[in-house]
Design a protein around this motif. Structure first.
Motif, mmCIF file in Angstrom:
data_model
loop_
_atom_site.group_PDB
_atom_site.id
_atom_site.type_symbol
_atom_site.label_atom_id
_atom_site.label_comp_id
_atom_site.label_asym_id
_atom_site.label_seq_id
_atom_site.Cartn_x
_atom_site.Cartn_y
_atom_site.Cartn_z
ATOM 1 N N ALA A 30 64.485 43.210 -7.162
ATOM 2 C CA ALA A 30 65.643 43.754 -7.875
ATOM 3 C C ALA A 30 66.839 43.916 -6.934
ATOM 4 C CB ALA A 30 65.285 45.096 -8.513
ATOM 5 N N SER A 31 66.583 44.369 -5.727
ATOM 6 C CA SER A 31 67.671 44.517 -4.752
ATOM 7 C C SER A 31 68.244 43.158 -4.356
ATOM 8 C CB SER A 31 67.168 45.240 -3.505
ATOM 9 O OG SER A 31 66.744 46.541 -3.822
ATOM 10 N N VAL A 33 68.423 40.472 -6.209
ATOM 11 C CA VAL A 33 69.268 39.996 -7.306
ATOM 12 C C VAL A 33 70.628 40.680 -7.237
ATOM 13 C CG1 VAL A 33 69.566 39.993 -9.813
ATOM 14 C CG2 VAL A 33 67.372 39.339 -8.818
ATOM 15 N N SER A 34 70.633 41.968 -7.013
ATOM 16 C CA SER A 34 71.883 42.718 -6.924
ATOM 17 C C SER A 34 72.737 42.223 -5.756
ATOM 18 C CB SER A 34 71.575 44.210 -6.755
ATOM 19 O OG SER A 34 72.758 44.926 -6.561
ATOM 20 N N VAL A 35 72.123 42.036 -4.602
ATOM 21 C CA VAL A 35 72.849 41.553 -3.428
ATOM 22 C C VAL A 35 73.354 40.139 -3.670
ATOM 23 C CG1 VAL A 35 72.588 40.869 -1.013
ATOM 24 C CG2 VAL A 35 71.675 43.059 -1.789
ATOM 25 N N ARG A 37 74.172 38.720 -6.465
ATOM 26 C CA ARG A 37 75.310 38.731 -7.390
ATOM 27 C C ARG A 37 76.596 39.197 -6.721
ATOM 28 N NH1 ARG A 37 71.819 40.810 -12.377
ATOM 29 N NH2 ARG A 37 71.302 38.764 -13.208
ATOM 30 N N SER A 38 76.490 40.097 -5.771
ATOM 31 C CA SER A 38 77.703 40.592 -5.116
ATOM 32 C C SER A 38 78.105 39.745 -3.910
ATOM 33 C CB SER A 38 77.534 42.055 -4.702
ATOM 34 O OG SER A 38 76.545 42.176 -3.703
ATOM 35 N N GLU A 39 77.143 39.245 -3.154
ATOM 36 C CA GLU A 39 77.452 38.562 -1.892
ATOM 37 C C GLU A 39 77.631 37.056 -2.021
ATOM 38 O OE1 GLU A 39 78.203 40.052 0.984
ATOM 39 O OE2 GLU A 39 77.935 41.967 -0.036
#
Length: 143
Positions: A30-31, A33-35, A37-39
């Motif tokens: 999950a982390s 995917v979040s990273v 999407r932002s990076e």
């Protein structure tokens, strides 16, 4: 002063790359995917900006790598490295970059792609506020 500022900027970039590598190695799904999407958009925008600066001119020279006395024909080393890492990276044999992180540059590319400050860092005296972190501005022996 420009030399210190340049080193501070380079160190900040190396720290960011190390942090992203650590996340890729250790974060849960999950982390990640979040990273991603932002990076990923930031990284692709950065690559695009850098590559635009190295687009060949009407003579086929790289305007950024060329000097008044030496013309650098396209593709310059920046485009070659971009292709190696973004396109051919899955096909080319890769050395393990972790845990020591940055691997030594390939001998054929070393002169063109590695700035002198990365080849043989010299010990420098800097204010105490700039001597923290893995990429501090003081030599390892001084720590």
């Amino acid at each position: 002063m420009d030399q210190i500022l340049g080193q501070v900027l380079r160190n900040a970039v190396w720290e960011r790359l190390d942090m992203l590598s650590d996340l890729a190695d250790q974060a849960d799904a999950a982390s990640l995917v979040s990273v991603a999407r932002s990076e990923l958009p930031r990284l692709t925008d950065g690559w695009r900006a850098m590559l635009r600066a190295h687009e060949p001119d009407e003579r086929g020279d790289c305007p950024t790598c060329s000097t008044r006395w030496h013309r650098c024909k396209a593709p310059c080393s920046v485009w070659q490295v971009a292709h190696e890492h973004l396109v051919a990276g899955g096909l080319a044999p890769q050395q393990n970059v972790r845990p020591g992180r940055r691997r030594a540059p390939e001998p054929a590319m070393q002169q063109e792609t590695v700035p002198p400050a990365r080849q043989a860092p010299l010990p420098r005296r800097v204010p105490a506020a700039e001597t923290t972190g893995r990429h501090a501005l003081v030599a390892a022996s001084a720590r």
